[in-house]
Design a protein around this motif. Structure first.
Motif, PDB file in Angstrom:
ATOM      1  N   SER A 177       0.834  -1.202   0.000  1.00 22.94           N
ATOM      2  CA  SER A 177       0.000   0.000   0.000  1.00 22.94           C
ATOM      3  C   SER A 177       0.871   1.255   0.000  1.00 22.94           C
ATOM      4  O   SER A 177       2.050   1.216   0.346  1.00 22.94           O
ATOM      5  CB  SER A 177      -0.905   0.020   1.235  1.00 22.94           C
ATOM      6  N   ASP A 178       0.250   2.380  -0.385  1.00 26.50           N
ATOM      7  CA  ASP A 178       0.937   3.675  -0.392  1.00 26.50           C
ATOM      8  C   ASP A 178      -0.047   4.700   0.159  1.00 26.50           C
ATOM      9  O   ASP A 178      -0.721   5.407  -0.592  1.00 26.50           O
ATOM     10  CB  ASP A 178       1.362   4.044  -1.815  1.00 26.50           C
ATOM     11  N   ARG A 212      -5.258   2.013  -8.336  1.00 22.74           N
ATOM     12  CA  ARG A 212      -4.715   0.668  -8.343  1.00 22.74           C
ATOM     13  C   ARG A 212      -3.343   0.683  -7.699  1.00 22.74           C
ATOM     14  O   ARG A 212      -2.433   1.354  -8.171  1.00 22.74           O
ATOM     15  CB  ARG A 212      -4.655   0.148  -9.771  1.00 22.74           C
ATOM     16  N   ALA A 213      -3.183  -0.025  -6.596  1.00 24.00           N
ATOM     17  CA  ALA A 213      -1.916  -0.039  -5.871  1.00 24.00           C
ATOM     18  C   ALA A 213      -1.659  -1.425  -5.298  1.00 24.00           C
ATOM     19  O   ALA A 213      -2.447  -1.916  -4.485  1.00 24.00           O
ATOM     20  CB  ALA A 213      -1.930   1.000  -4.746  1.00 24.00           C
ATOM     21  N   GLY A 214      -0.591  -2.060  -5.736  1.00 20.94           N
ATOM     22  CA  GLY A 214      -0.272  -3.386  -5.238  1.00 20.94           C
ATOM     23  C   GLY A 214      -1.360  -4.383  -5.589  1.00 20.94           C
ATOM     24  O   GLY A 214      -1.814  -4.457  -6.730  1.00 20.94           O
ATOM     25  N   THR A 215      -1.821  -5.126  -4.610  1.00 17.68           N
ATOM     26  CA  THR A 215      -2.826  -6.161  -4.844  1.00 17.68           C
ATOM     27  C   THR A 215      -4.243  -5.697  -4.527  1.00 17.68           C
ATOM     28  O   THR A 215      -5.161  -6.506  -4.448  1.00 17.68           O
ATOM     29  CB  THR A 215      -2.511  -7.398  -3.981  1.00 17.68           C
ATOM     30  N   PHE A 236     -10.495  -3.236  -2.272  1.00 21.16           N
ATOM     31  CA  PHE A 236     -10.771  -4.655  -2.456  1.00 21.16           C
ATOM     32  C   PHE A 236      -9.609  -5.362  -3.138  1.00 21.16           C
ATOM     33  O   PHE A 236      -8.865  -4.763  -3.907  1.00 21.16           O
ATOM     34  CB  PHE A 236     -12.053  -4.858  -3.254  1.00 21.16           C
ATOM     35  N   GLY A 237      -9.448  -6.648  -2.820  1.00 17.73           N
ATOM     36  CA  GLY A 237      -8.383  -7.428  -3.413  1.00 17.73           C
ATOM     37  C   GLY A 237      -8.592  -7.603  -4.902  1.00 17.73           C
ATOM     38  O   GLY A 237      -9.680  -7.972  -5.344  1.00 17.73           O
ATOM     39  N   ALA A 238      -7.555  -7.300  -5.684  1.00 15.53           N
ATOM     40  CA  ALA A 238      -7.685  -7.367  -7.143  1.00 15.53           C
ATOM     41  C   ALA A 238      -6.430  -7.917  -7.805  1.00 15.53           C
ATOM     42  O   ALA A 238      -6.099  -7.562  -8.925  1.00 15.53           O
ATOM     43  CB  ALA A 238      -7.992  -5.985  -7.689  1.00 15.53           C
TER      44      ALA A 238
END
Length: 243
Positions: A177-178, A212-215, A236-238
């Motif tokens: 995350s950021d 969109r950041a990481g997962t 949410f996980g993506a």
């Protein structure tokens, strides 16, 4: 996959749909994740049968991939539906962040519950009313192993410091995350959502472009669920969703 906000007071029954799909739900109800809102989709699917009337164009099919998510604030029919949320990171529950957020904002944290309607999942949420009629709430949906799938905060626009609360929510500390970039994104995208929402004559729910950041992916949602308007931030996980 228009996801509306999750309303803790309606919680358990409706959050099931959210647990796994980014599909929409009926107004006032919630879904999980992407469309799987940690709950929330208030608007029913708007797809209809093609018209056979002369001179009337057939409605466009709604997109079904996160890669097709609108790049500008959009109404329900333009947001992908049918995409499933995923685990944000193996072993990551988000519990410490949830407890800290609830404590910082004086929210009452409930016990985790198992959702059994549809695909089983776990839900936990917290809610507070800083002033009469206003609300701040947070909800998390996990798989049965306890791994976080979606995390969402909801705030009525008449709640004191509600924008600060939403910025705190996008600071979710999942791996990759950021938080600083997420806070900057929220500050920039909220006025865009407000502008489109204000211009909508029927006050349809409005969903922001994705961060969109990481997962994980994040979006801001605004609906007419309270006199002042209700905002939802959903992460949410993506992973592997076509980023």
């Amino acid at each position: 996959m228009h996801l509306p906000p999750h309303h803790p007071r309606y919680a358990v029954a409706v959050l099931v749909v959210a647990a796994l799909a980014l599909a929409g739900c009926s107004a006032g109800h919630d879904t999980d994740g992407a469309g799987a809102s940690a709950t929330p989709d208030p608007a029913p699917s708007t797809s209809t049968s093609p018209s056979t009337s002369p001179g009337v164009p057939s409605p466009q099919a709604r997109p079904t991939s996160l890669a097709d998510w609108p790049t500008a604030p959009a109404s329900p029919q333009d947001v992908p539906t049918g995409t499933k949320s995923q685990v944000i990171a193996a072993g990551y529950t988000g519990q410490a962040f949830l407890e800290r957020l609830a404590a910082d904002w004086h929210l009452t944290l409930g016990k985790q519950k198992k959702l059994t309607s549809g695909e089983p999942a776990l839900y936990v949420g917290a809610e507070g009313h800083p002033t009469k009629g206003s609300e701040l709430s947070v909800g998390a949906i996990r798989d049965l192993a306890g791994d976080l799938r979606s995390f969402e905060c909801e705030a009525t626009a008449d709640a004191p410091r509600y924008e600060e609360f939403l910025r705190a929510c996008v600071g979710l500390d999942y791996p990759g995350s950021d938080p600083k970039a997420a806070a900057t994104w929220l500050t920039g995208v909220k006025p865009q959502v407000d502008k489109v929402f204000k211009e909508e004559k029927v006050k349809a729910p409005i969903t922001s472009p994705l961060l969109r950041a990481g997962t994980a992916d994040t979006f801001l949602y605004k609906g007419n669920y309270s006199p002042s308007g209700t905002y939802t931030v959903r992460l949410f996980g993506a992973a592997g969703s076509g980023k």
